[in-house]
Design a protein around this motif. Structure first.
Motif, mmCIF file in Angstrom:
data_model
loop_
_atom_site.group_PDB
_atom_site.id
_atom_site.type_symbol
_atom_site.label_atom_id
_atom_site.label_comp_id
_atom_site.label_asym_id
_atom_site.label_seq_id
_atom_site.Cartn_x
_atom_site.Cartn_y
_atom_site.Cartn_z
ATOM 1 N N CYS A 169 41.320 40.997 43.922
ATOM 2 C CA CYS A 169 41.810 39.697 44.398
ATOM 3 C C CYS A 169 41.366 38.630 43.413
ATOM 4 N N SER A 220 43.980 32.084 42.601
ATOM 5 C CA SER A 220 45.250 31.493 42.181
ATOM 6 C C SER A 220 44.948 30.413 41.133
ATOM 7 N N THR A 257 52.043 42.262 43.546
ATOM 8 C CA THR A 257 51.090 41.184 43.825
ATOM 9 C C THR A 257 51.445 40.579 45.171
ATOM 10 N N HIS A 258 50.406 40.029 45.812
ATOM 11 C CA HIS A 258 50.635 39.457 47.143
ATOM 12 C C HIS A 258 49.718 38.251 47.306
ATOM 13 N N PRO A 259 50.284 37.036 47.291
ATOM 14 C CA PRO A 259 49.437 35.855 47.475
ATOM 15 C C PRO A 259 48.871 35.810 48.887
ATOM 16 N N SER A 260 47.616 35.431 49.004
ATOM 17 C CA SER A 260 47.004 35.278 50.321
ATOM 18 C C SER A 260 45.931 34.200 50.217
ATOM 19 N N GLY A 261 46.104 33.103 50.940
ATOM 20 C CA GLY A 261 45.152 32.003 50.864
ATOM 21 C C GLY A 261 45.065 31.479 49.439
ATOM 22 N N HIS A 315 43.826 33.100 46.896
ATOM 23 C CA HIS A 315 43.767 34.211 45.949
ATOM 24 C C HIS A 315 45.082 34.992 45.956
ATOM 25 N N VAL A 316 45.205 35.873 44.976
ATOM 26 C CA VAL A 316 46.368 36.772 44.906
ATOM 27 C C VAL A 316 45.836 38.200 44.863
ATOM 28 N N ILE A 317 46.332 39.039 45.759
ATOM 29 C CA ILE A 317 45.969 40.463 45.731
ATOM 30 C C ILE A 317 46.809 41.120 44.641
#
Ligand SMILES: Cc1cc2nc3c(=O)[nH]c(=O)nc-3n(C[C@H](O)[C@H](O)[C@H](O)COP(=O)(O)O)c2cc1C
Length: 175
Positions: A49, A52, A121-125, A127-129
């Motif tokens: 993670c 961003s 990739t997966h944005p979350s909050g 951060h980006v996973i």
């Protein structure tokens, strides 16, 4: 809540890695990263993670590849360097392009390097996973691993692995 969450996670010790990649101008980028997790064995896949807006994340996404450098127990100064925002981080460590993706391999600070290509990739909050397909693993040296927990670094040496767990299970059963 933020403070409680940070304090809770500080009490969850982890290994320490430096995630590296090349940006659009082939410049090396890298950041200290403890959010590393094995996701799948077949096929070998991991996730990390990344903040961003981080230049390292930008390089990972634009190149579609990255390297995970697992730091050995004497490389706490490298972890601090790659968490510092210092623009000259790669001038202060030994590195070379990795074999398959050309992502920077920290040949003196890492005990192992995994080369990955970005699977998704997966944005979350904030951060980006980043999910990475592991393309190769290279071991540089055996020895201790660097840990981070309770806001300090420590060193973990290879010991007697399974027997410890087996002994404690046996001890529990014997109660
Ligand atoms: C032990 C340790 C672990 C860290 N783990 C992460 C992490 O998993 N993800 C993250 O985004 N930042 C993490 N950081 C913070 C980044 O290393 C720091 O923000 C760094 O300056 C980012 O580099 P950049 O400027 O290339 O984005 C960690 C810092 C330390 C000291």
């Amino acid at each position: 809540m933020d403070t409680e969450f940070r304090d809770m996670m500080a009490s969850f010790p982890t290994g320490v890695s430096v995630v590296t990649a090349r940006d659009g101008s082939a410049q090396p980028r890298g950041m200290t990263c403890s959010s590393l997790c094995s996701l799948s064995v077949a096929p070998p896949t991991l996730l990390t993670c990344l903040r961003s807006g981080s230049p390292t994340l930008g390089a990972v996404i634009s190149s579609g590849a990255f390297a995970v450098n697992l730091l050995h127990g004497e490389a706490d100064w490298v972890a601090a360097l790659f968490a510092s925002g210092a623009p000259d981080r790669f001038e202060r460590v030994a590195w070379r392009p990795s074999c398959r993706t050309r992502s920077p391999a920290l040949i003196e600070a890492a005990h192992a390097v995994a080369e990955c290509t970005v699977e998704r990739t997966h944005p979350s909050g904030d951060h980006v996973i980043v999910v990475g397909a592991v393309r190769s693993v290279e071991r540089f040296r055996h020895g201790s691993a660097l840990l981070y927990g309770f806001r300090r670094y420590s060193e973990l040496s290879p010991g007697v692995p399974a027997a410890v767990g087996e002994r404690s299970v046996a001890a529990e059963r014997g109660r």
